[in-house]
Design an enzyme around this catalytic site. Structure first.
Site, mmCIF file in Angstrom:
data_model
loop_
_atom_site.group_PDB
_atom_site.id
_atom_site.type_symbol
_atom_site.label_atom_id
_atom_site.label_comp_id
_atom_site.label_asym_id
_atom_site.label_seq_id
_atom_site.Cartn_x
_atom_site.Cartn_y
_atom_site.Cartn_z
ATOM 1 N N TYR A 25 0.798 -1.231 0.000
ATOM 2 C CA TYR A 25 0.000 0.000 0.000
ATOM 3 C C TYR A 25 0.832 1.284 0.000
ATOM 4 C CZ TYR A 25 -3.624 -3.366 1.174
ATOM 5 O OH TYR A 25 -4.478 -4.430 1.137
ATOM 6 N N HIS A 102 -8.824 0.896 -6.094
ATOM 7 C CA HIS A 102 -8.002 0.067 -5.200
ATOM 8 C C HIS A 102 -6.551 0.461 -5.376
ATOM 9 C CE1 HIS A 102 -11.437 -2.337 -4.221
ATOM 10 N NE2 HIS A 102 -11.740 -2.342 -5.500
HETATM 11 O O1 CA2 Z 1 -5.928 -2.204 -2.670
HETATM 12 C C1 CA2 Z 1 -6.845 -1.661 -2.054
HETATM 13 O O2 CA2 Z 1 -7.021 -0.440 -2.037
HETATM 14 C C2 CA2 Z 1 -7.795 -2.515 -1.210
HETATM 15 O O3 CA2 Z 1 -9.106 -1.974 -1.341
HETATM 16 C C3 CA2 Z 1 -7.296 -2.408 0.218
HETATM 17 C C4 CA2 Z 1 -8.039 -3.305 1.202
HETATM 18 C C5 CA2 Z 1 -8.120 -4.744 0.670
HETATM 19 O O4 CA2 Z 1 -8.954 -5.503 1.536
HETATM 20 C C6 CA2 Z 1 -8.674 -4.808 -0.735
HETATM 21 O O5 CA2 Z 1 -8.661 -6.147 -1.173
HETATM 22 C C7 CA2 Z 1 -7.834 -3.960 -1.672
HETATM 23 C C8 CA2 Z 1 -7.332 -3.340 2.545
HETATM 24 C C9 CA2 Z 1 -7.088 -2.014 3.166
HETATM 25 C C10 CA2 Z 1 -6.180 -2.208 4.344
HETATM 26 O O6 CA2 Z 1 -5.207 -1.199 4.299
HETATM 27 C C11 CA2 Z 1 -4.126 -1.310 5.126
HETATM 28 C C12 CA2 Z 1 -3.137 -0.382 4.930
HETATM 29 C C13 CA2 Z 1 -2.013 -0.417 5.713
HETATM 30 C C14 CA2 Z 1 -1.893 -1.364 6.712
HETATM 31 C C15 CA2 Z 1 -2.892 -2.268 6.904
HETATM 32 C C16 CA2 Z 1 -4.007 -2.243 6.112
#
Ligand code: CA2
Length: 152
Positions: A25, A102
Site C-alpha cells: 500500500y 483500489h
Molecule cells: O488495494 C486496495 O485499495 C484494497 O481496497 C485495500 C483493502 C483490501 O482488503 C482490498 O482487497 C484492496 C485493505 C485495506 C487495508 O489497508 C491497510 C493499509 C495499511 C496497513 C494495513 C491495512
C-alpha cells in the site's frame, strides 16, 4: 456557480495506511492521500468531502447521503469490496457516477480479492496504481460530468 461536490469514501483499515504493509500500500498515510485528493480536486474545480470509516453501515449511510449532495463518488471500499451486497445495493441506488479505486492490483493478489460486488455498481474501476488511482478517478469524474453537461 458553486463547485460540484465529490465524495471520496474509504473503507476499513485504510486509516492504517503508512503504518504496515508498505510493499502493498506504499509508505504514505491517509492524510497524505487526503492532501493529494484535495489538491487534485482544486485543480479540477471540485469540492471534496474525504472520509474514512471502519464500519459497513456508516459507509452505506454516506453513500445514501451522496445521493442528495454529491455530483460523483470515488470509493475504495477496502475489504467490503469483496463481501458487501448491502454496499452494492446502496451504490446501485445512486444516479451519479461512481469510480471504484483500489491502491493495490486486486487481480494479482489472493483469489478472494478478484471478485468485487462494488464493480457491478461502478461506472469505472481503477486498481494497482497506488494513490495515483484516486487522482485518476477524480480526473475521470471531471470528464464524465463534463460530457453529461454537454449532452444537456
Ligand atoms: O488495494 C486496495 O485499495 C484494497 O481496497 C485495500 C483493502 C483490501 O482488503 C482490498 O482487497 C484492496 C485493505 C485495506 C487495508 O489497508 C491497510 C493499509 C495499511 C496497513 C494495513 C491495512
Amino acid at each position: 456557480m458553486s463547485a460540484p461536490l465529490i465524495f471520496v469514501l474509504n473503507g476499513p483499515n485504510l486509516n492504517m495506511l503508512g503504518t504496515r504493509q508498505p510493499e502493498i500500500y506504499g509508505a504514505e498515510t491517509i492524510d497524505d492521500l487526503e492532501t493529494l485528493c484535495a489538491e487534485t480536486a482544486d485543480g479540477l474545480g471540485f469540492a471534496i468531502d474525504f472520509r474514512q470509516t471502519n464500519l459497513e453501515g456508516e459507509l452505506i449511510t454516506w453513500v445514501q447521503e451522496a445521493r442528495a449532495r454529491a455530483a460523483g463518488v470515488v470509493i475504495n471500499p477496502a475489504g467490503y469490496t469483496h463481501t458487501s451486497v448491502a454496499l452494492m445495493d446502496a451504490l446501485l441506488a445512486l444516479d451519479i457516477p461512481v469510480i471504484e479505486v483500489h491502491i493495490s492490483n486486486i487481480h494479482q493478489r489472493e483469489s478472494f480479492r478478484h471478485h468485487s460486488y462494488v464493480s457491478r455498481a461502478a461506472t469505472g474501476v481503477i486498481a494497482g496504481l497506488g494513490f495515483a488511482g484516486y487522482r485518476l478517478a477524480l480526473l475521470a469524474l471531471s470528464e464524465i460530468l463534463e460530457e453529461e453537461d454537454d449532452d444537456q
